[in-house]
Motif scaffolding. Structure first.
Motif, PDB file in Angstrom:
ATOM      1  N   ASN A 183      -5.563  -5.803 -14.508  1.00 48.59           N
ATOM      2  CA  ASN A 183      -4.316  -5.142 -13.947  1.00 48.59           C
ATOM      3  C   ASN A 183      -4.943  -4.587 -12.729  1.00 48.59           C
ATOM      4  N   TYR A 184      -6.063  -4.244 -12.450  1.00 45.10           N
ATOM      5  CA  TYR A 184      -6.532  -3.841 -11.093  1.00 45.10           C
ATOM      6  C   TYR A 184      -6.400  -4.656 -10.043  1.00 45.10           C
ATOM      7  N   LEU A 185      -6.792  -6.186 -10.401  1.00 42.65           N
ATOM      8  CA  LEU A 185      -6.509  -7.021  -9.586  1.00 42.65           C
ATOM      9  C   LEU A 185      -4.801  -7.257  -9.206  1.00 42.65           C
ATOM     10  N   ALA A 186      -4.117  -7.124 -10.192  1.00 38.07           N
ATOM     11  CA  ALA A 186      -2.576  -7.166  -9.863  1.00 38.07           C
ATOM     12  C   ALA A 186      -2.190  -5.921  -8.855  1.00 38.07           C
ATOM     13  N   TYR A 187      -2.809  -4.819  -9.250  1.00 33.50           N
ATOM     14  CA  TYR A 187      -2.635  -3.626  -8.439  1.00 33.50           C
ATOM     15  C   TYR A 187      -2.863  -3.980  -6.894  1.00 33.50           C
ATOM     16  N   GLY A 188      -4.128  -4.523  -6.559  1.00 34.28           N
ATOM     17  CA  GLY A 188      -4.545  -5.072  -5.256  1.00 34.28           C
ATOM     18  C   GLY A 188      -3.535  -5.924  -4.471  1.00 34.28           C
ATOM     19  N   LEU A 189      -2.805  -6.880  -5.332  1.00 32.30           N
ATOM     20  CA  LEU A 189      -1.801  -7.629  -4.969  1.00 32.30           C
ATOM     21  C   LEU A 189      -0.464  -6.947  -4.585  1.00 32.30           C
ATOM     22  N   ALA A 190      -0.053  -6.053  -5.279  1.00 28.85           N
ATOM     23  CA  ALA A 190       0.948  -5.154  -5.274  1.00 28.85           C
ATOM     24  C   ALA A 190       0.753  -4.345  -3.919  1.00 28.85           C
ATOM     25  N   ALA A 191      -0.315  -3.801  -3.812  1.00 28.71           N
ATOM     26  CA  ALA A 191      -0.414  -2.625  -2.732  1.00 28.71           C
ATOM     27  C   ALA A 191      -0.417  -3.498  -1.381  1.00 28.71           C
ATOM     28  N   THR A 192      -1.088  -4.821  -1.695  1.00 29.36           N
ATOM     29  CA  THR A 192      -1.029  -5.653  -0.237  1.00 29.36           C
ATOM     30  C   THR A 192       0.632  -5.795   0.315  1.00 29.36           C
ATOM     31  N   THR A 193       1.419  -6.352  -0.823  1.00 30.85           N
ATOM     32  CA  THR A 193       2.765  -6.525  -0.624  1.00 30.85           C
ATOM     33  C   THR A 193       3.388  -5.349  -0.005  1.00 30.85           C
ATOM     34  N   LEU A 194       3.250  -4.283  -0.487  1.00 32.57           N
ATOM     35  CA  LEU A 194       3.940  -3.100   0.002  1.00 32.57           C
ATOM     36  C   LEU A 194       3.448  -2.840   1.487  1.00 32.57           C
ATOM     37  N   TRP A 195       2.142  -2.897   1.459  1.00 28.83           N
ATOM     38  CA  TRP A 195       1.704  -2.510   3.022  1.00 28.83           C
ATOM     39  C   TRP A 195       2.071  -3.534   4.138  1.00 28.83           C
ATOM     40  N   VAL A 196       2.256  -4.698   3.721  1.00 25.05           N
ATOM     41  CA  VAL A 196       2.753  -5.719   4.677  1.00 25.05           C
ATOM     42  C   VAL A 196       4.224  -5.516   4.915  1.00 25.05           C
ATOM     43  N   LEU A 197       5.032  -5.213   4.084  1.00 29.97           N
ATOM     44  CA  LEU A 197       6.443  -4.937   4.103  1.00 29.97           C
ATOM     45  C   LEU A 197       6.637  -3.547   4.577  1.00 29.97           C
ATOM     46  N   GLY A 198       5.825  -2.469   4.725  1.00 28.76           N
ATOM     47  CA  GLY A 198       6.016  -1.383   5.246  1.00 28.76           C
ATOM     48  C   GLY A 198       6.585  -0.119   4.447  1.00 28.76           C
ATOM     49  N   ILE A 199       6.595  -0.345   3.104  1.00 26.50           N
ATOM     50  CA  ILE A 199       7.165   0.433   2.044  1.00 26.50           C
ATOM     51  C   ILE A 199       6.088   1.341   1.483  1.00 26.50           C
ATOM     52  N   PRO A 200       5.956   2.701   1.747  1.00 25.13           N
ATOM     53  CA  PRO A 200       5.115   3.780   1.141  1.00 25.13           C
ATOM     54  C   PRO A 200       4.846   3.440  -0.389  1.00 25.13           C
ATOM     55  N   HIS A 201       3.716   3.596  -0.854  1.00 27.56           N
ATOM     56  CA  HIS A 201       3.395   3.364  -2.144  1.00 27.56           C
ATOM     57  C   HIS A 201       3.956   4.555  -3.224  1.00 27.56           C
ATOM     58  N   GLY A 202       4.270   5.505  -2.637  1.00 32.33           N
ATOM     59  CA  GLY A 202       4.962   6.719  -3.344  1.00 32.33           C
ATOM     60  C   GLY A 202       6.302   6.702  -3.765  1.00 32.33           C
ATOM     61  N   PHE A 203       7.045   5.611  -3.112  1.00 33.20           N
ATOM     62  CA  PHE A 203       8.740   5.604  -3.294  1.00 33.20           C
ATOM     63  C   PHE A 203       9.079   4.521  -4.595  1.00 33.20           C
ATOM     64  N   ALA A 204       8.258   5.114  -5.589  1.00 30.72           N
ATOM     65  CA  ALA A 204       8.447   4.497  -7.076  1.00 30.72           C
ATOM     66  C   ALA A 204      10.075   4.487  -7.584  1.00 30.72           C
ATOM     67  N   VAL A 205      10.245   3.359  -8.230  1.00 29.07           N
ATOM     68  CA  VAL A 205      11.806   3.591  -8.794  1.00 29.07           C
ATOM     69  C   VAL A 205      11.692   3.833 -10.349  1.00 29.07           C
ATOM     70  N   LEU A 206      10.461   3.573 -10.794  1.00 27.20           N
ATOM     71  CA  LEU A 206      10.513   3.712 -12.270  1.00 27.20           C
ATOM     72  C   LEU A 206       9.317   4.738 -12.807  1.00 27.20           C
ATOM     73  N   HIS A 207       7.894   4.363 -12.111  1.00 28.36           N
ATOM     74  CA  HIS A 207       6.801   5.028 -12.487  1.00 28.36           C
ATOM     75  C   HIS A 207       7.073   6.575 -11.635  1.00 28.36           C
ATOM     76  N   GLY A 208       6.160   7.626 -12.194  1.00 25.60           N
ATOM     77  CA  GLY A 208       6.274   8.761 -11.870  1.00 25.60           C
ATOM     78  C   GLY A 208       6.507   9.036 -10.203  1.00 25.60           C
ATOM     79  N   LYS A 209       7.243   9.872 -10.013  1.00 29.13           N
ATOM     80  CA  LYS A 209       7.666   9.999  -8.417  1.00 29.13           C
ATOM     81  C   LYS A 209       6.611  10.979  -7.846  1.00 29.13           C
ATOM     82  N   THR A 210       5.986  11.697  -8.747  1.00 31.37           N
ATOM     83  CA  THR A 210       4.691  12.650  -8.252  1.00 31.37           C
ATOM     84  C   THR A 210       3.638  11.922  -8.014  1.00 31.37           C
ATOM     85  N   ARG A 211       3.656  10.690  -8.224  1.00 38.21           N
ATOM     86  CA  ARG A 211       2.287  10.094  -8.208  1.00 38.21           C
ATOM     87  C   ARG A 211       2.411   9.071  -6.759  1.00 38.21           C
ATOM     88  N   ARG A 212       1.122   9.219  -6.035  1.00 35.56           N
ATOM     89  CA  ARG A 212       1.614   8.716  -4.442  1.00 35.56           C
ATOM     90  C   ARG A 212       1.337   7.285  -4.669  1.00 35.56           C
TER      91      ARG A 212
END
Length: 315
Positions: free
Chosen positions: A222-251
């Motif tokens: 799962n942590y490997l998958a989190y790394g890929l997800a974080a990379t995708t968001l960084w490249v696209l310029g979308i901050p990690h805190g703007f979740a649509v499902l998981h808790g909005k208070t978790r950055r």
């Protein structure tokens, strides 16, 4: 520092490498990022091809120089500090990464994202699309992966078909994110049960105090998958805190949303298969990386985020 501009440009969605390193020192030597290990009689240097790397996890007993961090940031490599075996991630609170600093991230995707994010109804619609894409990807991967077939995972088996059909319907009917989170958790629990049955393992999910191999492998993968997800968001310029499902208070919550696109398909079954076969943690990690490459996980994450960003802005 002229060598920083000489890096061969490789799209993040096409990069091949994720590194987990422990008991070594990461530094710059002759214009390259290397890690130093000490054998009994000599020191050995090993190159890290940063232009073709998405994520570097530094485990126990590691240190890194500022020059190495600077070069990796220039290449767009995400950096994380973790415990032994790649978990837990301890560089920040929740699941977060040390993202490369750049003032030139794109604005198109974050602007589209924010155009719907503050509307709860629209955000729920996008969250449902996330879950449906997740199920579609699972069907696509499990239907053509011969190694999974050899382990007994077929998408046309009755229990798998029933799970996919049932949760596809329930996802569409969820009235709010609380119900959607519950439905998502039930789906994952059902897939755990299916995987445990296929591999004849006794299993109870224990994320915080994992002692059995299946739980340890799940955490690691799962942590490997989190790394890929974080990379995708960084490249696209979308901050990690703007979740649509998981808790909005978790950055780092959007990292969880994006990682969920591939976790059930590429991590979950292999955690059980490798636990049954009593493979090493390194062998399991290599299997995960092979799965990511074979089924183009990064491409799928990028395509999904671009699609959802565009569709969300038109709601």
């Amino acid at each position: 520092m002229e060598y920083l501009t000489d890096l061969k440009a490789i799209l993040h969605s096409k990069r091949a490498n994720i590194y987990y390193i422990e008991k070594c020192r990461v530094m710059v030597k002759s214009g390259r990022v290397v890690y130093l290990t000490e054998a009994k009689t000599e020191k050995q240097y090993w190159n890290i091809p940063i232009a073709n790397t998405t994520v570097v996890l530094l485990g126990t007993g590691t240190s890194i120089t500022q020059a190495a961090v600077r070069m990796m940031a220039a290449a767009g490599v995400l950096l994380g500090f973790s415990g032994g075996g790649g978990t837990p991630l301890i560089a920040g609170n929740e699941v977060e990464w040390l993202s490369p600093q750049s003032e030139y991230r794109p604005t198109e995707y974050v602007q589209n994202w924010l155009s719907f994010w503050f509307d709860e109804t629209k955000r729920l619609k996008v969250a449902k699309k996330f879950q449906l894409l997740r199920l579609e990807y699972l069907q696509r991967v499990w239907s053509k992966d011969k190694a999974l077939h050899n382990a007994g995972f077929y998408t046309d088996d009755a229990d798998i078909q029933q799970a996919i059909s049932r949760f596809s319907t329930e996802i569409e009917q969820c009235p709010n994110t609380t119900h959607l989170l519950l439905t998502e958790a039930q789906l994952t629990k059902r897939l755990y049960k299916i995987a445990a049955k296929r591999t004849q393992l006794e299993f109870v999910r224990n994320q915080d105090n994992a002692t059995d191999e299946a739980n340890i492998f799940l955490n690691h993968g799962n942590y490997l998958a989190y790394g890929l997800a974080a990379t995708t968001l960084w490249v696209l310029g979308i901050p990690h805190g703007f979740a649509v499902l998981h808790g909005k208070t978790r950055r780092g919550a959007l990292v969880f949303d994006v990682a969920d696109l591939v976790k059930d398909s590429l991590i979950l079954p292999w955690a059980f298969i490798c636990a049954q076969e009593q493979t090493t943690e390194q062998e399991f990690r290599q299997q995960c990386l092979q799965n990511f490459a074979q089924h183009k996980a990064l491409d799928f994450m990028f395509d999904s985020l671009k699609q959802l960003s565009d569709e969300g802005s038109q709601l």
